[in-house]
Each structure stands twice: as structure tokens, then as C-alpha cells.
Design a protein around this motif. Structure first.
Motif, PDB file in Angstrom:
ATOM      1  N   ASP A  48      16.019 -27.156  -5.352  1.00  0.00           N
ATOM      2  CA  ASP A  48      16.670 -26.562  -5.370  1.00  0.00           C
ATOM      3  C   ASP A  48      18.241 -26.632  -4.247  1.00  0.00           C
ATOM      4  O   ASP A  48      17.728 -26.779  -3.393  1.00  0.00           O
ATOM      5  N   GLU A  49      18.807 -25.945  -5.286  1.00  0.00           N
ATOM      6  CA  GLU A  49      20.718 -26.286  -3.994  1.00  0.00           C
ATOM      7  C   GLU A  49      20.385 -24.718  -3.545  1.00  0.00           C
ATOM      8  O   GLU A  49      20.173 -23.608  -4.479  1.00  0.00           O
ATOM      9  N   CYS A  50      21.064 -25.359  -2.242  1.00  0.00           N
ATOM     10  CA  CYS A  50      21.407 -23.669  -1.892  1.00  0.00           C
ATOM     11  C   CYS A  50      22.731 -22.941  -2.449  1.00  0.00           C
ATOM     12  O   CYS A  50      23.205 -22.603  -2.549  1.00  0.00           O
ATOM     13  N   VAL A  51      21.480 -21.056  -2.450  1.00  0.00           N
ATOM     14  CA  VAL A  51      22.286 -20.471  -3.224  1.00  0.00           C
ATOM     15  C   VAL A  51      23.539 -19.631  -2.476  1.00  0.00           C
ATOM     16  O   VAL A  51      23.946 -18.788  -3.208  1.00  0.00           O
ATOM     17  N   PHE A  52      23.149 -19.617  -1.211  1.00  0.00           N
ATOM     18  CA  PHE A  52      24.206 -18.708  -0.231  1.00  0.00           C
ATOM     19  C   PHE A  52      25.431 -19.417  -0.566  1.00  0.00           C
ATOM     20  O   PHE A  52      25.565 -20.306  -0.456  1.00  0.00           O
ATOM     21  N   LYS A  53      26.649 -18.644   0.353  1.00  0.00           N
ATOM     22  CA  LYS A  53      27.684 -19.242   0.495  1.00  0.00           C
ATOM     23  C   LYS A  53      28.062 -18.256   1.550  1.00  0.00           C
ATOM     24  O   LYS A  53      28.477 -19.212   2.450  1.00  0.00           O
ATOM     25  N   HIS A  54      27.728 -17.634   2.331  1.00  0.00           N
ATOM     26  CA  HIS A  54      27.563 -17.152   3.718  1.00  0.00           C
ATOM     27  C   HIS A  54      26.956 -15.857   3.461  1.00  0.00           C
ATOM     28  O   HIS A  54      26.846 -15.001   2.697  1.00  0.00           O
ATOM     29  N   MET A  55      25.727 -15.985   4.526  1.00  0.00           N
ATOM     30  CA  MET A  55      25.443 -14.684   5.033  1.00  0.00           C
ATOM     31  C   MET A  55      25.796 -14.374   6.377  1.00  0.00           C
ATOM     32  O   MET A  55      25.750 -15.896   7.100  1.00  0.00           O
ATOM     33  N   GLU A  56      26.210 -13.026   6.983  1.00  0.00           N
ATOM     34  CA  GLU A  56      26.717 -12.863   8.418  1.00  0.00           C
ATOM     35  C   GLU A  56      24.781 -13.029   9.396  1.00  0.00           C
ATOM     36  O   GLU A  56      24.181 -13.342   8.208  1.00  0.00           O
ATOM     37  N   ASN A  57      25.321 -14.253  10.712  1.00  0.00           N
ATOM     38  CA  ASN A  57      24.556 -13.487  11.617  1.00  0.00           C
ATOM     39  C   ASN A  57      24.062 -15.407  10.775  1.00  0.00           C
ATOM     40  O   ASN A  57      22.257 -14.689  11.387  1.00  0.00           O
ATOM     41  N   SER A  58      23.756 -16.017  10.272  1.00  0.00           N
ATOM     42  CA  SER A  58      22.858 -17.023   9.778  1.00  0.00           C
ATOM     43  C   SER A  58      22.694 -17.797  10.182  1.00  0.00           C
ATOM     44  O   SER A  58      23.485 -18.989  11.169  1.00  0.00           O
ATOM     45  N   VAL A  59      21.357 -18.627  10.292  1.00  0.00           N
ATOM     46  CA  VAL A  59      21.026 -20.353  10.530  1.00  0.00           C
ATOM     47  C   VAL A  59      20.311 -20.974   9.793  1.00  0.00           C
ATOM     48  O   VAL A  59      19.572 -20.353   8.945  1.00  0.00           O
ATOM     49  N   PHE A  60      21.163 -22.211   9.569  1.00  0.00           N
ATOM     50  CA  PHE A  60      20.627 -23.393   8.253  1.00  0.00           C
ATOM     51  C   PHE A  60      19.763 -24.544   8.887  1.00  0.00           C
ATOM     52  O   PHE A  60      20.486 -25.076  10.351  1.00  0.00           O
TER      53      PHE A  60
END
Length: 137
Positions: free
Chosen positions: A58-70
Motif C-alpha cells: 500500500d501507499e501512505c494515505v497520510f498527508k500530515h498528522m500532528e505529533n507524528s512519527v514514521f
């Protein structure tokens, strides 16, 4: 609250143990700090447990999420997605691909540094707990 997005792409399936232990370490450290966390896969689904990790192409569906770690091996295409921190897993991991996606990118052995950076940058507060009178000396 810190949101931890796990790279659940096919290339990470061979690094499942490393992903589990890195995510678990980050989770335990946040618990020590008294900070709530949530784990997500690339589809954006919240995981009830790290044991629920399943790998897909799958591809990443996130654009930005507050306080996020990848947490990734550096091979997942994330385009212009912004994370507050990125933790890389594996000897072959590369930060070059993600240099424009976060201000802090560290290898798994420095995962705690990423959490400390986000906590200080975002002024994330610990969970409030009530103290009993017995807590006082």
C-alpha cells in the motif's frame, strides 16, 4: 498524544521483528513519560496492538498528522507527506529519500532521540494523574 505510523509495505515484511521491537521500545518510552500513543498502518487504520501488524503493498494515505512519527526502512514512497520525526530501520535504510519529509531523521538505535525532540518541540504534556496524600513525604 504521539501518533506512530508504521511502514507496513512489502519491503518491511522482512524487517518485521525490527519494526515490532522499535515500535515497542518507542511505546514503552512514551509510557514511561506518561504520553499516550496510537499506532497506525499505511492505510490509516489504527492498530489495537502491535501484534496486528500486517504487510501490504500500500501507499501512505497520510498527508500530515500532528505529533507524528514514521517508522520505515526508507524505501516507502511518501511524496510530500510531513512527519514530525522519522525512525529508520535496517542496515540498508536511507534517509536521503525522506530529507524533505521531517526535520529529524534517526536510525532505530536513536529512536528515543526522535521522541524527546517531538516532546520538547511540541510541548507535549504528560498524562495528568491524581496524587494521593500518601504520595507526599
Amino acid at each position: 498524544m504521539i501518533n506512530i505510523i508504521l511502514d507496513t509495505s512489502g519491503s518491511m515484511s522482512e524487517k518485521k521483528s525490527a519494526l515490532f521491537y522499535t515500535a515497542n521500545t518507542v511505546g514503552q518510552y512514551c509510557d514511561i513519560l506518561g504520553i499516550d500513543i496510537k499506532f497506525y498502518n499505511l492505510k490509516g487504520e489504527c492498530l489495537a496492538s502491535l501484534l496486528d501488524i500486517k504487510f501490504f503493498n500500500d501507499e501512505c494515505v497520510f498527508k500530515h498528522m500532528e505529533n507524528s512519527v514514521f517508522i520505515s526502512d526508507g524505501f516507502q514512497k511518501i511524496n510530500d507527506t510531513q512527519f514530525d520525526g522519522i525512525i529508520l530501520i535496517g542496515m540498508d535504510s536511507s534517509s536521503e529519500k525522506y530529507k524533505n519529509n521531517s526535520t529529524i531523521i534517526e536510525k532505530a538505535e536513536n529512536a528515543i532521540k526522535v521522541i524527546d525532540y517531538i516532546v520538547s518541540l511540541k510541548c507535549i504534556s504528560k498524562n495528568s494523574t491524581q496524587r494521593d496524600e500518601e504520595d507526599e513525604w
